[in-house]
Design a protein around this motif. Sequence first.
Motif, PDB file in Angstrom:
ATOM      1  N   ARG A  71       0.827  -1.209   0.000  1.00 50.92           N
ATOM      2  CA  ARG A  71       0.000   0.000   0.000  1.00 50.92           C
ATOM      3  C   ARG A  71       0.862   1.261   0.000  1.00 50.92           C
ATOM      4  O   ARG A  71       2.041   1.247   0.365  1.00 50.92           O
ATOM      5  N   ALA A  72       0.221   2.350  -0.357  1.00 50.65           N
ATOM      6  CA  ALA A  72       0.942   3.610  -0.490  1.00 50.65           C
ATOM      7  C   ALA A  72       1.506   4.104   0.834  1.00 50.65           C
ATOM      8  O   ALA A  72       2.450   4.901   0.848  1.00 50.65           O
ATOM      9  N   ASP A  73       0.945   3.651   1.978  1.00 49.76           N
ATOM     10  CA  ASP A  73       1.436   4.149   3.255  1.00 49.76           C
ATOM     11  C   ASP A  73       2.734   3.475   3.693  1.00 49.76           C
ATOM     12  O   ASP A  73       3.268   3.783   4.756  1.00 49.76           O
ATOM     13  N   PHE A  74       3.264   2.552   2.881  1.00 48.01           N
ATOM     14  CA  PHE A  74       4.622   2.050   3.106  1.00 48.01           C
ATOM     15  C   PHE A  74       5.582   3.004   2.412  1.00 48.01           C
ATOM     16  O   PHE A  74       5.701   3.016   1.189  1.00 48.01           O
ATOM     17  N   ASP A  75       6.242   3.825   3.200  1.00 43.99           N
ATOM     18  CA  ASP A  75       7.119   4.831   2.625  1.00 43.99           C
ATOM     19  C   ASP A  75       8.135   5.301   3.664  1.00 43.99           C
ATOM     20  O   ASP A  75       8.201   4.774   4.777  1.00 43.99           O
ATOM     21  N   GLU A  76       8.906   6.291   3.278  1.00 40.88           N
ATOM     22  CA  GLU A  76       9.960   6.815   4.145  1.00 40.88           C
ATOM     23  C   GLU A  76       9.405   7.325   5.471  1.00 40.88           C
ATOM     24  O   GLU A  76       9.988   7.089   6.539  1.00 40.88           O
ATOM     25  N   ALA A  77       8.259   7.992   5.422  1.00 39.97           N
ATOM     26  CA  ALA A  77       7.677   8.529   6.655  1.00 39.97           C
ATOM     27  C   ALA A  77       7.312   7.406   7.615  1.00 39.97           C
ATOM     28  O   ALA A  77       7.500   7.537   8.840  1.00 39.97           O
ATOM     29  N   MET A  78       6.799   6.306   7.075  1.00 38.40           N
ATOM     30  CA  MET A  78       6.460   5.183   7.945  1.00 38.40           C
ATOM     31  C   MET A  78       7.704   4.622   8.605  1.00 38.40           C
ATOM     32  O   MET A  78       7.722   4.371   9.810  1.00 38.40           O
ATOM     33  N   VAL A  79       8.737   4.397   7.824  1.00 47.97           N
ATOM     34  CA  VAL A  79       9.958   3.799   8.363  1.00 47.97           C
ATOM     35  C   VAL A  79      10.541   4.677   9.460  1.00 47.97           C
ATOM     36  O   VAL A  79      10.927   4.198  10.536  1.00 47.97           O
ATOM     37  N   LYS A  80      10.602   5.971   9.214  1.00 45.72           N
ATOM     38  CA  LYS A  80      11.123   6.880  10.238  1.00 45.72           C
ATOM     39  C   LYS A  80      10.215   6.901  11.469  1.00 45.72           C
ATOM     40  O   LYS A  80      10.699   6.954  12.608  1.00 45.72           O
ATOM     41  N   GLY A  81       8.900   6.854  11.230  1.00 42.76           N
ATOM     42  CA  GLY A  81       7.964   6.846  12.352  1.00 42.76           C
ATOM     43  C   GLY A  81       8.121   5.617  13.219  1.00 42.76           C
ATOM     44  O   GLY A  81       8.028   5.689  14.460  1.00 42.76           O
ATOM     45  N   ILE A  82       8.381   4.455  12.598  1.00 41.00           N
ATOM     46  CA  ILE A  82       8.597   3.239  13.373  1.00 41.00           C
ATOM     47  C   ILE A  82       9.870   3.368  14.202  1.00 41.00           C
ATOM     48  O   ILE A  82       9.900   3.001  15.386  1.00 41.00           O
ATOM     49  N   ALA A  83      10.922   3.894  13.603  1.00 39.97           N
ATOM     50  CA  ALA A  83      12.172   4.092  14.343  1.00 39.97           C
ATOM     51  C   ALA A  83      11.951   5.014  15.540  1.00 39.97           C
ATOM     52  O   ALA A  83      12.454   4.759  16.646  1.00 39.97           O
ATOM     53  N   ASP A  84      11.183   6.072  15.331  1.00 39.00           N
ATOM     54  CA  ASP A  84      10.895   6.995  16.434  1.00 39.00           C
ATOM     55  C   ASP A  84      10.153   6.276  17.557  1.00 39.00           C
ATOM     56  O   ASP A  84      10.454   6.475  18.744  1.00 39.00           O
ATOM     57  N   ALA A  88      10.687   5.910  21.547  1.00 41.54           N
ATOM     58  CA  ALA A  88       9.726   6.560  22.440  1.00 41.54           C
ATOM     59  C   ALA A  88       8.963   5.575  23.299  1.00 41.54           C
ATOM     60  O   ALA A  88       8.631   5.863  24.458  1.00 41.54           O
ATOM     61  N   LYS A  89       8.655   4.393  22.767  1.00 40.08           N
ATOM     62  CA  LYS A  89       7.834   3.412  23.478  1.00 40.08           C
ATOM     63  C   LYS A  89       8.650   2.374  24.239  1.00 40.08           C
ATOM     64  O   LYS A  89       8.089   1.445  24.814  1.00 40.08           O
ATOM     65  N   GLY A  90       9.971   2.515  24.226  1.00 37.27           N
ATOM     66  CA  GLY A  90      10.804   1.591  24.995  1.00 37.27           C
ATOM     67  C   GLY A  90      11.109   0.286  24.300  1.00 37.27           C
ATOM     68  O   GLY A  90      11.716  -0.609  24.899  1.00 37.27           O
ATOM     69  N   LEU A  91      10.708   0.124  23.038  1.00 35.70           N
ATOM     70  CA  LEU A  91      10.981  -1.126  22.333  1.00 35.70           C
ATOM     71  C   LEU A  91      12.470  -1.305  22.069  1.00 35.70           C
ATOM     72  O   LEU A  91      12.980  -2.430  22.092  1.00 35.70           O
ATOM     73  N   LYS A  92      13.159  -0.218  21.823  1.00 28.87           N
ATOM     74  CA  LYS A  92      14.619  -0.314  21.671  1.00 28.87           C
ATOM     75  C   LYS A  92      15.239  -0.837  22.959  1.00 28.87           C
ATOM     76  O   LYS A  92      16.112  -1.719  22.923  1.00 28.87           O
ATOM     77  N   ASP A  93      14.799  -0.326  24.090  1.00 25.27           N
ATOM     78  CA  ASP A  93      15.324  -0.798  25.377  1.00 25.27           C
ATOM     79  C   ASP A  93      14.998  -2.270  25.609  1.00 25.27           C
ATOM     80  O   ASP A  93      15.744  -2.974  26.308  1.00 25.27           O
ATOM     81  N   TYR A 133      19.054   7.837   9.081  1.00 21.56           N
ATOM     82  CA  TYR A 133      18.096   8.246  10.111  1.00 21.56           C
ATOM     83  C   TYR A 133      17.933   7.154  11.154  1.00 21.56           C
ATOM     84  O   TYR A 133      17.945   7.406  12.366  1.00 21.56           O
ATOM     85  N   VAL A 134      17.773   5.933  10.674  1.00 15.66           N
ATOM     86  CA  VAL A 134      17.600   4.802  11.586  1.00 15.66           C
ATOM     87  C   VAL A 134      18.847   4.596  12.433  1.00 15.66           C
ATOM     88  O   VAL A 134      18.771   4.380  13.653  1.00 15.66           O
ATOM     89  N   HIS A 135      20.013   4.676  11.808  1.00 12.64           N
ATOM     90  CA  HIS A 135      21.270   4.497  12.546  1.00 12.64           C
ATOM     91  C   HIS A 135      21.447   5.570  13.615  1.00 12.64           C
ATOM     92  O   HIS A 135      21.983   5.299  14.700  1.00 12.64           O
ATOM     93  N   ALA A 136      21.007   6.782  13.318  1.00  9.70           N
ATOM     94  CA  ALA A 136      21.142   7.874  14.290  1.00  9.70           C
ATOM     95  C   ALA A 136      20.323   7.603  15.549  1.00  9.70           C
ATOM     96  O   ALA A 136      20.602   8.178  16.612  1.00  9.70           O
ATOM     97  N   LYS A 137      19.321   6.732  15.438  1.00  8.29           N
ATOM     98  CA  LYS A 137      18.505   6.340  16.596  1.00  8.29           C
ATOM     99  C   LYS A 137      19.116   5.161  17.352  1.00  8.29           C
ATOM    100  O   LYS A 137      18.532   4.670  18.325  1.00  8.29           O
ATOM    101  N   GLY A 138      20.279   4.692  16.887  1.00 11.01           N
ATOM    102  CA  GLY A 138      20.884   3.516  17.512  1.00 11.01           C
ATOM    103  C   GLY A 138      20.250   2.223  17.055  1.00 11.01           C
ATOM    104  O   GLY A 138      20.366   1.198  17.732  1.00 11.01           O
ATOM    105  N   LEU A 139      19.586   2.257  15.876  1.00  7.62           N
ATOM    106  CA  LEU A 139      18.891   1.095  15.336  1.00  7.62           C
ATOM    107  C   LEU A 139      19.547   0.662  14.031  1.00  7.62           C
ATOM    108  O   LEU A 139      20.512   1.266  13.581  1.00  7.62           O
TER     109      LEU A 139
END
Length: 679
Positions: A71-84, A88-93, A133-139
Amino acid sequence: MRHPHTRTTRTTRLRLAGALTAGLLCTAGLAAPAVAAPTRAPAASAAPALADGLALTPPMGFNNWNSTHCRADFDEAMVKGIADLFVAKGLKDAGYRYVNLDDCWALPNRDADGKLVPDPARFPNGIKAVADYVHAKGLKLGIYTSAGTRTCNSAGFPGALGHEYSDARQFADWGVDYLKYDNCNNQGVDAKKRYTTMRDALRATGRPIVYSICEWGENKPWEWAADVGHLWRTTGDISDNWGSMLSILKQNLPLAPYAGPGHWNDPDMLEVGNGGMTDTEYRSHFSLWSVMAAPLLIGTDLRKASQATFDILDNKEVVAVDQDPLGKQGAVVSSAGGRWVIAKEMKDGSRAVALFNESGTAQRIATSASAVGLPRATAYTLRDLWQHSSSHTAGTIAATVPAHGTVLLRVAADPHWAAYPPAAELGLAGSPLLEAATPAALTGTVTDLGRTPARHVSVSLTGPAGWTVRPTTATTAATLPAGRTLRTGWRVTAPAGTPTGAYGLTLRADYRSPSGQRVTTALPLTASVVVRPPAGTSYLSDLPWLSAASGWGPVERDTSNGESAAGDGHPITIGGTVYAKGLGAHAPSDISYYTGAACTKVSADVGVDDEKGAQGTVTFEIWADGTKVASTGVLTNAMPAQPLTADVTGAQVVHLVVTDAGDGNDSDHADWADARVSC
């Protein structure tokens, strides 16, 4: 892979070369009566694992496919939003690291130099910018392609066959950390050769890239891929329903000997949060993937996820089971009657124990410390990883587990067991099926499983507003000695006019340990308000069912299964004969009806629906109160409908079960044509 069941509507897809994991799938239906014993895997091969230090625990992260497809909502904004959201939600931790792109990220054609081109509408700044962008988040960032000339999507994006070294170089230059390598349009080239070539191409880049082999288990990669990739798919695609998750679980469980640090069995991505299962079923899904040391790749759009979804995905105690550095996949201890005990050895000597209830009604599931591999000890500590509570047991590990639920425990031989209160096992005996305005007798139990007594014990049972719930025997005990049980009778009445359906009951116990620590424990259960079928002969598709589970898409009334969406079936057609009435399902499936000891016969014409061409192999079974009373042999699409009749005299519940005949459930569209019950 894109699920094989949809190939008739997406004709450009490559057909599977053979049956999925033949011989490994437990061919049980979904009901407790139909459970088969787990198949044991052969001894694992001696193939060495990759010695590159990657994926020493199962990879954790996100992949967009299950929630967005192309779908069209798979895009750069989605990927960055997931990384954020990971941050924010502690999933990285919690340990989630990879943000992975699936199919449809590229343009349909390579450029003049033969290079892959990111879709500028989806990724206007290119893949490297997203990786940065993703790497800058430590991901870390993952990407997808296929070991074929085109990918699996019907649009046919460029695959990597013949371009392995060039594509691997591009991925490395972009900063990619993970590659999912699919299996479509492979032109018949040997699988081991195709996947080994990409391994060598990735290695040649000098960049550490986790390598996910996605060849669907067709060529038994667990036997040869430990030194090729870091993980390999063992099954076809998962879908967001109970039957699919259960089928994949049963295919993956026997492969435990092949998994370990740097080389993992992959039963596909998580469906948690996508809406096709209940939260209870999603907790089972997450628990079972964790006890199997499976990769944990979130498959839901976290930007839309509920708090309940985050609570499941962020359960660090469950994640710790998956990520244990010993790297053992859990093994089946027992599975009789759909009551599964799966135990995973942990590095600290403890065991993670999943008590999993496959059936549609609450079940007591029990094992022992010795059965799960723990040494003999005076007592053991029990940590409930969903309730986040600790207790001790003399050795029994038991719980009443709700339908489709899982109790996940961490059990250890601990010399400090006396610091914890005794474990209390709650149970509720009696039929959970109630006719409105008719009192039902139930018996609640509280059993002290520990070495010390429980004191000041009190129990209660609550139901929906307006229901009458009264005790008929004592609800308290001053002391409950170790190993003893307090039994309380209850009379439960649903008001007249209560609609049919499932309703919640909660049995609760309060007690104190010898040191005075107060403990409250609760057992959520389900009671179903039912009505008997009318006198005479009725079509089953006209009656309310107790439960209905299907291996792909929902069970349909008076149409075939169709595909994954409700209502997308066609007129039921078997061997060219069209039927106006019946039930359309997909193996493995289980449809249950309340018959209330008032019915004598169930009959149907059964077979594989014509909508799947020449594909599909199934068996049909009828069960009456836990006993199989009728069955067919293996039926194929080439066969006409077969009559199936069963004597169900005296049965309270009848199950219509379809299995996949042991060869995987690809295209197993199963019809109960003209299904009738005589009462």
